[in-house]
Design an enzyme around this catalytic site. Structure first.
Site, mmCIF file in Angstrom:
data_model
loop_
_atom_site.group_PDB
_atom_site.id
_atom_site.type_symbol
_atom_site.label_atom_id
_atom_site.label_comp_id
_atom_site.label_asym_id
_atom_site.label_seq_id
_atom_site.Cartn_x
_atom_site.Cartn_y
_atom_site.Cartn_z
ATOM 1 N N CYS A 454 0.831 -1.204 0.000
ATOM 2 C CA CYS A 454 0.000 0.000 0.000
ATOM 3 C C CYS A 454 0.863 1.251 0.000
ATOM 4 O O CYS A 454 0.431 2.306 -0.467
ATOM 5 C CB CYS A 454 -0.946 0.003 1.198
ATOM 6 S SG CYS A 454 -0.116 -0.096 2.794
ATOM 7 N N HIS A 844 -1.634 1.263 7.631
ATOM 8 C CA HIS A 844 -2.057 1.142 6.239
ATOM 9 C C HIS A 844 -2.036 2.520 5.600
ATOM 10 O O HIS A 844 -2.342 3.522 6.235
ATOM 11 C CB HIS A 844 -3.482 0.565 6.188
ATOM 12 C CG HIS A 844 -4.076 0.523 4.814
ATOM 13 N ND1 HIS A 844 -3.509 -0.178 3.794
ATOM 14 C CD2 HIS A 844 -5.191 1.121 4.300
ATOM 15 C CE1 HIS A 844 -4.258 -0.025 2.694
ATOM 16 N NE2 HIS A 844 -5.268 0.755 2.987
#
Length: 1040
Positions: A454, A844
């Site tokens: 990510c 994240h």
């Protein structure tokens, strides 16, 4: 009487004489006549009607027959028995063949005369049998039309019950055998009229007996799907389409497209023949059914059929536009075929040579409907040229032909293309297991998470949304190259033009991953961004050096290893050391877009001598102000020096991936032992803004005590003042917030969760390079804050201690300087990378972005620098300087006021949220408020685009928001995308077929696709993205 009449009609007397004698014979019908004479007259009339040599004889036959049948009905009933009628239909009449239309006409006339007789019921039964047999023999259009006319007048003759369905099926097949060899207009009109009569009969039967409709449609599909090369069905079948109820379209198309018994070859043939029906002049709703079938096939992902049919028939459909009677329906089908065929320009380029002649004809034909039609047609052409730009040799003549016609807006074009793609079709025709993984409504492409990637996905999306950088990359001529920039260009091309909902950037990951990044592990997106930009910069420098036939110079911070990777250094974020003066104008693309320059000045407070140095930068690392990290919480890494320049100490990696249990455990333990967990830190009041952090970055700093400066002039350590100034503003300003601090007591790195307000528009003070005064000192004016309390808030954070203030005043007493000129440079927010997590070891990344270019300026609002605001006592706030550099610092440049930001007129759906595979619409308020709603989600990397704001005239309006179009793709890129799009469609089709095999017994549900801003973005995973929506439910299958 019969002898006299027969001799008369065959005599050589004049027609008026014959008509006078015939009139006497007709009048004699009212008198009493023997049965023998009646039978003789009926036989004569039959011969005259069926075998008459000319129209006069046939007319005489009908006149006499009607007269005597009316007055002598019993005798006529005995003459016209069921045996007589059966004989006519089975054997004909003498030399007259039974298939002659005259036989049907004669029977039709007899039925009209017998309608009130009891024996007619028996005759109806005979005719029901005989017409079924006749239809099975495939009669010619003329006979079939006469038969239809008779059955429409006498519905009692239509076969009933089970025979009715069979009759309809055979009649449909008979129509399929119709052929018209006529070339004259009158003959063509007669043929169309005959077909219309047969269609009207079928419509009448379908209304009277609805059970016959489905078998008839099954027969239609069986005919048009036939792959027998010796049989070419007639387009006369198109006449039936208008009689099929439109409300049945959904269930019929669904049944047809999901029937596993229908082979692809049959479906292809059927669709091609339905497209041929567009040539039928009087057919209605053919375009509706063709488009419905095209959408149905897209919904069940049978893309091979769609590709084959489109390429095979697109020119035929285009040619129908020349004929006004079928033009509108043909345009509807052509528009759908072209707009949905988005994986390749092949279909559009097949019709490109025919566009200009058609446009010229439409302009000059004078028809009242041509003007409106031309506007619709040119909208379609503009959409296609936008989708497949890069072919000026093909499009120049077209643009010249339509230059006077209105052009749709770019937003409208994008909306049309997004709604029309095969992967965007409504899946209401498909079951829950056959949902298409097409793009979201945004039209943007996600990036598949390849295992804790990510960090890369968010950076790629932010760079892609940097409009001018993206366009520059796509415009580079890199054919045959294998550089990292070529791989980035290919990735950008896929993000812009792929049909996939999400693309897997495996090749780019392998090429761009820093050597010290372990595959599959969590990494820092800011570190990756610096490495990527540095690698692209060094790569281009090397190519430039090779082109100049000079040996490449190894960069000071990074060098290429055996794998082509660039080595890391403490200054990996720098673009390069200062180039020689003669080469400074040869900037790389990275320097042009992201390169700026900082000037760092240190002034000895003893002798007032100044040491100044300029350095390049590609991003600014912004530390949090000291007060923001006090009160029991550990200090920011590097103390007050964090982020103070390109060579400043960097934070450790900020990982992206699944939440780490170890990291959370450490933080929890730290909280239990008396430390302050990140989420429990006291929030600053008023809240921090991004300009606060930039001002702190640029604020002067006193070097004292253990941090004294060695002055070469004094030859000793001295108290000094250090200040930094931006002297060259980058086109794209990258800001990294240093949110992670080190707790020496617990040996953990903590995340600073302070919510930092992000302005949409701000101004950065940029100093012009100016020669220093006698002592060479300069001062830096901080960036003001877009908040009513920001001036006070910043003063608390930056105000020196009383000792420092006194010392600064003493050193200032005997010096004067000429301050450098300062100009405010306006920046507009382009993208924000968010870090979701409680620590640096876990979390994240996702990002917000929008398309914004350097031309997206608006009117400059009236600004008053906050430094010039009057103090409560009436004095100027700029008169007192907390830095101690000058008696009167240059006035600080203020951030644009809120009304200035609003004046840009941002569309409500202008922002996008990129979360790995998922892309959704969002808004700027969502960007601003995400941390207040989800405290662990904080802004980490921000990119601003430099703007040229113009002072608005009276009544003026902002400058246009976007450049007109994206740069055309080079052939190599277009070929790669076309190849992958075809592969994707084939993959979707194979997957759909595999799932369809299990559809009968499957029952499952899916989480709805899309992202809700009311839910936190979640954590990083190997797949990302959402699935299809809805559940599976079986429906009654209609077999075609």
């Amino acid at each position: 009487m019969d002898k006299i009449l027969e001799a008369l009609v065959s005599s050589s007397h004049s027609v008026p004489v014959k008509k006078a004698i015939v009139k006497k014979v007709v009048e004699a019908a009212e008198k009493e006549v023997t049965e023998e004479q009646c039978q003789a007259l009926y036989g004569l009339t039959a011969r005259l009607i069926l075998l008459g040599e000319d129209a006069f004889q046939r007319q005489v036959g009908y006149q006499v027959l009607e007269a005597y049948a009316r007055y002598h009905r019993a005798e006529f009933e005995r003459f016209c028995s069921k045996e007589f009628i059966a004989g006519l239909l089975q054997q004909g009449y003498g030399p007259l063949d039974r298939k002659d239309p005259a036989v049907i006409d004669y029977v039709h006339s007899c039925l009209r005369l017998l309608i009130s007789c009891p024996s007619v019921l028996e005759i109806f039964g005979v005719i029901q049998v005989e017409v079924l047999r006749m239809v099975c023999e495939r009669p010619e259009p003329a006979l079939c039309a006469r038969l239809s006319t008779m059955l429409l007048d006498f519905v009692q003759c239509v076969p009933r019950d089970k025979s009715a369905a069979l009759f309809c099926q055979q009649l449909v097949r008979t129509i399929g055998y119709f052929q018209c060899a006529a070339s004259r207009e009158q003959e063509l009109r007669e043929y169309v009229s005959q077909v219309t009569k047969v269609g009207a009969l079928l419509q009448n039967i379908w209304k009277a007996e609805p059970a016959t409709l489905l078998p008839s449609l099954q027969e239609v599909f069986a005919i048009i799907s036939s792959t027998d090369p010796s049989f070419d069905p007639s387009i006369a079948l198109a006449s039936l389409v208008q009689h099929i109820p439109l409300q049945m379209i959904t269930v019929l198309i669904k049944s047809l497209t999901t029937d596993q018994n229908v082979k692809d070859a049959c479906m292809t043939q059927a669709l091609c023949r339905m497209i041929d029906w567009l040539s039928w002049p009087l057919a209605q709703y053919v375009d509706t059914w063709v488009i419905a079938l095209l959408k149905g096939l897209a919904a069940v992902q049978k893309f091979t059929i769609l590709i084959d049919v489109t390429l095979l028939k697109i020119e035929l459909v285009f040619n129908r536009l020349w004929y006004p009677i079928v033009r509108q329906g043909a345009l509807a089908v052509l528009s759908h075929m072209l707009l949905s065929f988005q994986h390749s320009p092949e279909a559009f380029h097949l019709v490109v040579p025919h566009i200009v002649p058609l446009v010229q004809t439409l302009k000059s034909d004078g028809l009242p409907t041509s003007k409106a039609f031309l506007l619709q047609f040119t909208d379609l052409i503009h959409c296609m040229m936008y989708q497949y730009s890069g072919f000026p040799d093909l499009y120049d003549n077209i643009l010249e032909a339509i230059k006077e016609l209105p052009k749709p807006s770019e937003e409208k074009i994008k909306l049309i293309l997004n709604q029309s793609a095969w992967t965007s079709q409504s899946n209401s025709l498909a079951s829950g297991l056959l949902r298409i993984t097409g793009k979201s409504e945004t039209g943007k492409t996600g990036l598949i998470n390849l295992g804790n990637t990510c960090y890369m996905n968010s950076i790629i999306q932010t760079l892609f949304m940097a409009t001018d950088f993206r366009r520059s990359v796509l415009s580079l001529n890199l054919n045959g190259s294998h550089t990292l920039m070529k791989k980035l260009q290919l990735l950008f091309a896929f993000l812009a033009h792929t049909q996939r909902a999400a693309y897997a950037p495996r090749n780019f990951l392998e090429a761009s991953r820093p050597p010290w990044f372990s595959a599959g592990s969590q990494q820092d997106c800011s570190e990756y961004l610096r490495f990527l930009l540095d690698r692209l910069h060094e790569e281009e420098k090397t190519i430039q050096a090779l082109k100049l036939a000079k040996p490449p110079t190894a960069p000071a911070e990074a060098g290429a290893n055996s794998n082509g990777a660039v080595q890391s250094s403490a200054d990996a974020h720098r673009l390069a050391e200062d180039p020689p003066q003669g080469e400074r104008g040869r900037k790389t693309l990275i320097e042009k877009m992201f390169g700026g320059r900082l000037s760092t000045g240190i002034r000895c407070m003893q002798c007032a001598s100044v040491s100044e140095k300029e350095e390049p930068f590609s991003d600014l690392s912004l530390a949090f102000c000291p007060l923001a990290t006090q009160g029991g919480s550990p200090s920011a890494e590097g103390g007050a020096d964090v982020g103070k320049g390109p060579a400043a100490a960097r934070q450790g990696p900020v990982s992206g991936g699944s939440e780490s249990p170890d990291g959370l455990a450490k933080e929890k333990q730290a909280g239990l032992n008396g430390g302050t967990p990140p989420a429990e830190r006291p929030a600053p009041d008023p809240p921090l803004t991004l300009p606060d952090l930039i001002n702190y970055f640029l604020a002067p700093e006193i070097l004292d005590e253990d941090n004294k400066y060695y002055c070469e002039h004094c030859a000793s350590l001295q108290r000094a003042e250090k200040a930094m100034r931006v002297v060259e503003a980058p086109e794209y300003l990258i800001l990294t917030l240093l949110r992670f601090s080190y707790d020496a007591k617990f040996h953990v790195r903590r995340k600073i969760l302070d919510n930092v307000s992000i302005p949409l528009v701000m101004q950065l003070p940029v100093h012009r390079r100016a020669a220093p005064s006698r002592d060479g000192s300069r001062s830096s004016s901080p960036l003001q804050v877009d908040s009513p309390d920001s001036g006070e808030n910043l003063a608390k954070k930056l105000k020196p201690s009383g000792r420092e203030e006194a010392g600064a005043g003493g050193s200032r007493a005997g010096s004067e300087e000429a301050p450098a000129a300062v100009r405010p440079v306006t920046y507009v927010l382009s993208s924000v990378v968010m870090h979701s997590g409680m620590s640096s070891e876990s979390g994240h990344y996702y990002c917000y972005g929008r398309n914004v270019s350097g031309a997206d300026g608006g009117p400059l609002p009236e600004l008053r620098p906050r430094g010039e605001e009057e103090a409560p006592d009436g004095s100027s706030a700029a008169a007192a300087s907390p830095t101690g550099l000058t008696d009167s610092d240059p006035p600080a440049c203020a951030a644009l006021a809120r009304q200035g930001a609003d004046s840009l007129g941002q569309p409500a759906r202008d922002w996008f949220l990129f979360n790995d595979s998922r892309v959704t619409f969002t808004s700027f308020p969502s960007v601003q408020n995400v941390t207040s709603r989800f405290p662990k989600d904080t802004a980490y990397v921000l990119i601003y685009r430099k703007q040229e704001l113009r002072h608005s005239q009276a009544g003026g309006s902002p400058k246009g928001r976007r450049l007109s179009v994206e740069p055309p793709l080079q052939k190599e890129l277009m070929d790669a995308i076309t190849k992958d799009n075809k592969l994707f469609l084939q993959e979707q089709e194979l997957n759909a077929r595999a799932r369809a095999l299990q559809a009968a017994s499957a029952s499952c549900s899916f989480r709805p696709n899309g992202f809700d801003d009311n839910d936190p973005p979640g954590s990083c995973g190997p797949s990302g993205g959402g699935g299809g929506g809805g559940g599976f439910s079986t429906v009654s299958r209609l077999v075609f």
